[in-house]
Write a protein that holds these residues in place. Sequence first.
Motif, PDB file in Angstrom:
ATOM      1  N   ALA A  74      -9.366-114.947 -51.353  1.00  0.00           N
ATOM      2  CA  ALA A  74      -9.301-116.366 -51.352  1.00  0.00           C
ATOM      3  C   ALA A  74      -9.344-116.996 -49.933  1.00  0.00           C
ATOM      4  N   LEU A  75      -8.319-116.543 -49.120  1.00  0.00           N
ATOM      5  CA  LEU A  75      -8.225-116.665 -47.673  1.00  0.00           C
ATOM      6  C   LEU A  75      -9.539-116.339 -47.178  1.00  0.00           C
ATOM      7  N   MET A  76     -10.191-115.216 -46.974  1.00  0.00           N
ATOM      8  CA  MET A  76     -11.295-114.995 -46.474  1.00  0.00           C
ATOM      9  C   MET A  76     -12.608-115.873 -47.013  1.00  0.00           C
ATOM     10  N   ALA A  77     -12.425-116.449 -48.119  1.00  0.00           N
ATOM     11  CA  ALA A  77     -13.507-117.392 -48.679  1.00  0.00           C
ATOM     12  C   ALA A  77     -13.035-118.621 -47.985  1.00  0.00           C
ATOM     13  N   LEU A  78     -11.936-118.958 -47.700  1.00  0.00           N
ATOM     14  CA  LEU A  78     -11.463-120.271 -47.114  1.00  0.00           C
ATOM     15  C   LEU A  78     -12.282-120.163 -45.705  1.00  0.00           C
ATOM     16  N   ARG A  79     -12.298-119.091 -44.813  1.00  0.00           N
ATOM     17  CA  ARG A  79     -12.830-118.872 -43.601  1.00  0.00           C
ATOM     18  C   ARG A  79     -14.143-119.190 -43.622  1.00  0.00           C
ATOM     19  N   LYS A  80     -14.879-118.601 -44.709  1.00  0.00           N
ATOM     20  CA  LYS A  80     -16.339-118.635 -44.487  1.00  0.00           C
ATOM     21  C   LYS A  80     -16.722-119.992 -44.674  1.00  0.00           C
ATOM     22  N   ARG A  81     -16.165-120.666 -45.829  1.00  0.00           N
ATOM     23  CA  ARG A  81     -16.251-121.940 -45.953  1.00  0.00           C
ATOM     24  C   ARG A  81     -15.985-123.146 -44.987  1.00  0.00           C
ATOM     25  N   ALA A  82     -15.102-122.938 -44.044  1.00  0.00           N
ATOM     26  CA  ALA A  82     -14.569-123.709 -43.020  1.00  0.00           C
ATOM     27  C   ALA A  82     -15.426-123.490 -41.618  1.00  0.00           C
ATOM     28  N   GLN A  83     -16.452-122.497 -41.624  1.00  0.00           N
ATOM     29  CA  GLN A  83     -17.314-122.531 -40.414  1.00  0.00           C
ATOM     30  C   GLN A  83     -17.941-123.562 -40.002  1.00  0.00           C
ATOM     31  N   GLY A  84     -18.196-124.370 -40.630  1.00  0.00           N
ATOM     32  CA  GLY A  84     -19.163-125.508 -40.073  1.00  0.00           C
ATOM     33  C   GLY A  84     -18.094-126.803 -40.106  1.00  0.00           C
ATOM     34  N   GLU A  85     -17.097-126.933 -40.939  1.00  0.00           N
ATOM     35  CA  GLU A  85     -16.164-128.223 -40.916  1.00  0.00           C
ATOM     36  C   GLU A  85     -14.553-127.342 -40.550  1.00  0.00           C
ATOM     37  N   LYS A  86     -13.586-128.099 -40.037  1.00  0.00           N
ATOM     38  CA  LYS A  86     -12.545-127.702 -39.655  1.00  0.00           C
ATOM     39  C   LYS A  86     -11.718-128.717 -39.886  1.00  0.00           C
ATOM     40  N   PRO A  87     -10.954-128.485 -41.424  1.00  0.00           N
ATOM     41  CA  PRO A  87     -10.223-129.621 -41.928  1.00  0.00           C
ATOM     42  C   PRO A  87      -8.831-129.610 -41.430  1.00  0.00           C
ATOM     43  N   LEU A  88      -8.473-128.808 -40.578  1.00  0.00           N
ATOM     44  CA  LEU A  88      -7.162-128.888 -39.892  1.00  0.00           C
ATOM     45  C   LEU A  88      -7.343-128.977 -38.326  1.00  0.00           C
TER      46      LEU A  88
END
Length: 592
Positions: free
Chosen positions: A189-203
Amino acid sequence: MSVQVAVPAPGPLPPPGLGAAAPAAGCGAERPPVSGCPGLPAAGLGLPPGAAKVPQASAMKRSDPHHPQHRHRDGGDGGAGREALVSPDGTVTEAPRTVKKIQFADQKQEFNKRPTKIGRRSLSRSISQSSTDSYSSAASYTDSSDDETSPRDKQQKNSKGSSDFCVKNIKQAEFGRREIEIAEQEMPALMALRKRAQGEKPLAGAKIVGCTHITAQTAVLMETLGALGAQCRWAACNIYSTLNEVAAALAESGFPVFAWKGESEDDFWWCIDRCVNVEGWQPNMILDDGGDLTHWIYKKYPNMFKKIKGIVEESVTGVHRLYQLSKAGKLCVPAMNVNDSVTKQKFDNLYCCRESILDGLKRTTDMMFGGKQVVVCGYGEVGKGCCAALKAMGSIVYVTEIDPICALQACMDGFRLVKLNEVIRQVDIVITCTGNKNVVTREHLDRMKNSCIVCNMGHSNTEIDVASLRTPELTWERVRSQVDHVIWPDGKRIVLLAEGRLLNLSCSTVPTFVLSITATTQALALIELYNAPEGRYKQDVYLLPKKMDEYVASLHLPTFDAHLTELTDEQAKYLGLNKNGPFKPNYYRCWF
């Protein structure tokens, strides 16, 4: 007629420090240790694999120096250490290079010749120095793998020249990196979050100060938060749970980490302060485990505390302290209670402890569980996991509980509900899982049977009254790392694990996959609080929205090749649900 038996010469011995004993004087040729028994001589325990088996009497006869055909050592330059065979007529022939004399060395003599003091320190050091490719973390799981110099007194820099960290040994970074890479494979799940955040940086813009267990799994969380745009500074929430090589790997990667295994109480608070008190750096988010970091900032840096946007807390103890602040009207920051989210309670607390309780006890005591009488104090999710594991191993399990609902669950699950005083004299193991204080008192400790094992699976070290044991009439004897014998004047002793601190993370490891669920929940809670519009969360303690709980669970299902059933429009309308969830009300806690 005497028979000569050729035995293949052994290969090279392992490097010093890896368990092979040096041959005693007069014991003949070097021999490898018996497989599975490092340090024991092969003599008397069987021949090396492939060697011809001969009766012991024949071998003894051949080693008799008075036999007419006996062996001489060749002292010539061309064959130092090789043997010669002498026939009765005086003819001398050279033995083949691969022939070694069979001797049955006196084992007692050989053990007496070995060094009498081989400390854990020298063994750990030799492992880390001579086998760096295959023993990536062997030295770090004891507290004696390095010199006694406090990390606070060392001047260390990472490869980029930064010294904004304090770890045991920055040179262990490569080992820690390997452990982090292994953990990544079990944290989908954490690795999936990294991939999904490549374009956006929610933090992006978040400055997170954290105080959790520093393990390979936490490192994956920290690096994920960094990939999401956050800046992080970190300390450990437990003085025994830090993996030194992982802390080094994080420091090498540029994370300001202040933690090492075996900190003193003073070191513990010093590390937290170094995370917080940094010129030109104002944290705006807190990720805490136990509430110590929140407490420190609230008490020592009240102005800093008021500027925090949100707190994420994952332990029973820390949540309890947050509710106390809220009730007193002193909580001026929105806080997220991750501990009571279903994904944390059901998976981290129950399934994690169901596996790690056995691991922690086995590593520290080498005990067998079958037939042992165990009392587990508390039948919450942690207690349920511990009881289930011990029952499955054949232990006789008693439960103490204050909550009639949890008590009824224990009875329905086949456990006998008792008061601690009723069984304290007969049990072999006492395990606390309550999050309370003084669950096991000095009176209980005085009444325990000889060699009773005492340990804690709750976050705080207040459940067992360890302070009452530090008196002149009692003797403390360190047996191994995190294992102490506390001896009474009459000779009775108890076995205290991790000085009453969290057993599984202090004395063993926990399943990575389960921690992936908790870490993902923490990351989503941070994102939610940081990005929430003003006014959504007030100065209070909140539960994680049910939709996020379900999202965390869904991210882990592909690991099992699991396929969710989807509601039809008609079914969704009948149940009054959205087809995409949430499927349970926010108050649903899934206690069973």
